[in-house]
Design a protein around this motif. Sequence first.
Motif, PDB file in Angstrom:
ATOM      1  N   VAL A 166       8.926  11.481  -8.087  1.00  0.00           N
ATOM      2  CA  VAL A 166       9.391  10.754  -6.903  1.00  0.00           C
ATOM      3  C   VAL A 166      10.821  10.268  -7.107  1.00  0.00           C
ATOM      4  O   VAL A 166      11.685  10.462  -6.254  1.00  0.00           O
ATOM      5  N   PHE A 262       6.347   9.855   3.148  1.00  0.00           N
ATOM      6  CA  PHE A 262       6.058   8.539   2.584  1.00  0.00           C
ATOM      7  C   PHE A 262       4.672   8.540   1.929  1.00  0.00           C
ATOM      8  O   PHE A 262       4.475   7.973   0.847  1.00  0.00           O
ATOM      9  N   TYR A 263       3.720   9.176   2.559  1.00  0.00           N
ATOM     10  CA  TYR A 263       2.359   9.222   2.024  1.00  0.00           C
ATOM     11  C   TYR A 263       2.344   9.899   0.657  1.00  0.00           C
ATOM     12  O   TYR A 263       1.770   9.387  -0.307  1.00  0.00           O
ATOM     13  N   ALA A 265       4.798  10.327  -1.451  1.00  0.00           N
ATOM     14  CA  ALA A 265       5.537   9.556  -2.452  1.00  0.00           C
ATOM     15  C   ALA A 265       4.675   8.429  -3.021  1.00  0.00           C
ATOM     16  O   ALA A 265       4.608   8.233  -4.239  1.00  0.00           O
ATOM     17  N   ALA A 266       4.021   7.670  -2.137  1.00  0.00           N
ATOM     18  CA  ALA A 266       3.169   6.578  -2.607  1.00  0.00           C
ATOM     19  C   ALA A 266       1.967   7.096  -3.380  1.00  0.00           C
ATOM     20  O   ALA A 266       1.580   6.544  -4.416  1.00  0.00           O
ATOM     21  N   LYS A 267       1.383   8.184  -2.926  1.00  0.00           N
ATOM     22  CA  LYS A 267       0.206   8.756  -3.601  1.00  0.00           C
ATOM     23  C   LYS A 267       0.580   9.310  -4.973  1.00  0.00           C
ATOM     24  O   LYS A 267      -0.213   9.208  -5.927  1.00  0.00           O
ATOM     25  N   LYS A 268       1.779   9.894  -5.099  1.00  0.00           N
ATOM     26  CA  LYS A 268       2.208  10.435  -6.380  1.00  0.00           C
ATOM     27  C   LYS A 268       2.299   9.349  -7.436  1.00  0.00           C
ATOM     28  O   LYS A 268       1.852   9.523  -8.580  1.00  0.00           O
ATOM     29  N   ILE A 269       2.856   8.198  -7.074  1.00  0.00           N
ATOM     30  CA  ILE A 269       2.943   7.083  -8.020  1.00  0.00           C
ATOM     31  C   ILE A 269       1.548   6.567  -8.357  1.00  0.00           C
ATOM     32  O   ILE A 269       1.252   6.224  -9.508  1.00  0.00           O
ATOM     33  N   TYR A 270       0.677   6.534  -7.367  1.00  0.00           N
ATOM     34  CA  TYR A 270      -0.711   6.107  -7.597  1.00  0.00           C
ATOM     35  C   TYR A 270      -1.408   7.061  -8.562  1.00  0.00           C
ATOM     36  O   TYR A 270      -2.107   6.629  -9.480  1.00  0.00           O
ATOM     37  N   PHE A 299      -7.304   7.229  -2.594  1.00  0.00           N
ATOM     38  CA  PHE A 299      -6.032   6.672  -2.136  1.00  0.00           C
ATOM     39  C   PHE A 299      -6.123   6.391  -0.646  1.00  0.00           C
ATOM     40  O   PHE A 299      -6.276   7.300   0.174  1.00  0.00           O
ATOM     41  N   MET A 301      -4.127   4.476   2.518  1.00  0.00           N
ATOM     42  CA  MET A 301      -2.795   3.988   2.840  1.00  0.00           C
ATOM     43  C   MET A 301      -2.704   3.608   4.316  1.00  0.00           C
ATOM     44  O   MET A 301      -3.192   4.335   5.176  1.00  0.00           O
ATOM     45  N   TYR A 303       0.402   2.258   6.865  1.00  0.00           N
ATOM     46  CA  TYR A 303       1.826   1.966   7.006  1.00  0.00           C
ATOM     47  C   TYR A 303       2.113   1.752   8.482  1.00  0.00           C
ATOM     48  O   TYR A 303       2.133   2.691   9.273  1.00  0.00           O
TER      49      TYR A 303
END
Length: 353
Positions: A166, A262-263, A265-270, A299, A301, A303
């Motif tokens: 990311v 955005f989904y 990116a956030a899921k990758k960090i998770y 996951f 999310m 937003y």
Amino acid sequence: MTSLPRARRGQSIVELTLSLIVFVTVLMFGIHFAELGYLPIKVHEAAVSPLWDATALRVHRMTDNPSKIANYDTFPGIPMQVELDANGRYRDFDGRSSTPGGNPALSHLFTRIEGMKVECRRENRIEFDLPRGAPPSMLSAVKGDFGGVAPGTTPGASNESVLNGVYENMGGVACTAEARVESLPALPVSFLEGRRGFFSEAHAKKLRMKVCAVGRPRAGEECQGRYGVLLGDFAFADTQVSGNCPLQPERPDQPCGSNRSFYYAAKKIYDNNRRAASRDASRFAQFFVGYSPIDEGGFFMSYRGEEDNYIERDTPAGEALDMVDRPRNTGGVEHKPALRRKSNRCFLGLNKC
């Protein structure tokens, strides 16, 4: 025989003449030194200006490709772009767009500066200190170092981070500038000096030297010092990552249609952080009921933007009763559901009481 009286006139003329000799010399060099202090400021300005311009350029782009979420293809061209722009604007030592194509030399009474040159390059030594190591220690940064390793955990690779895939540490941009300054013929190099002159030292020497935006030139007259700035952030300001991402409580790990970038990116960090740190709630449900009604490591999310008052206002498709028994945000009592969905199951979800 009587003597004639001595003439007293002319003393003030002599005093004025001697004073003017010193005053004119001090005045000339005062103006010259002031010009030497003022003109190089434009060299410093020319080196800093492209750095500010670089912060306004696109460093990366969020994509809806889960295998390559951050696209940094535009970053390598930023140093050359801001360098060309700064050289064009500061060629005449005036960075204002209202004065294009002026004289490449700037002359004052005793001093002239010319030959402005701005140079920018990518600088990998400018970096962001990413927390690194094995989860969950990678989330605990140590001052002056990368992430510290928590007791009982194994350190990860030096390039491992929860932000992998990311955020890429692309470095920054560093710029410098240089020009030539010289004294003009209007500043005399000789003035009443010599063995029979008023001054014992030479009046001035012809000045021609290089000035740098940072520090002084080293051997070979090369400017070593530079100003730098770190580039790259994820402010999610693009229109492609500004769409709402409604909650899908019954479909974990399924991307929302209007904001996939955005989904992902956030899921990758998770995912990099190994998802949920514990499965205690799932084990509790499995022990008493025999199954877990929800994937605790899934996951989920939501937003929502300002236009929705930052809360979920609609019910996801297939969940018509969700608004009855699910609070739609993390708000207070006013969002507590008044009714609960009827259930044919008993306490803890048991089928039979």
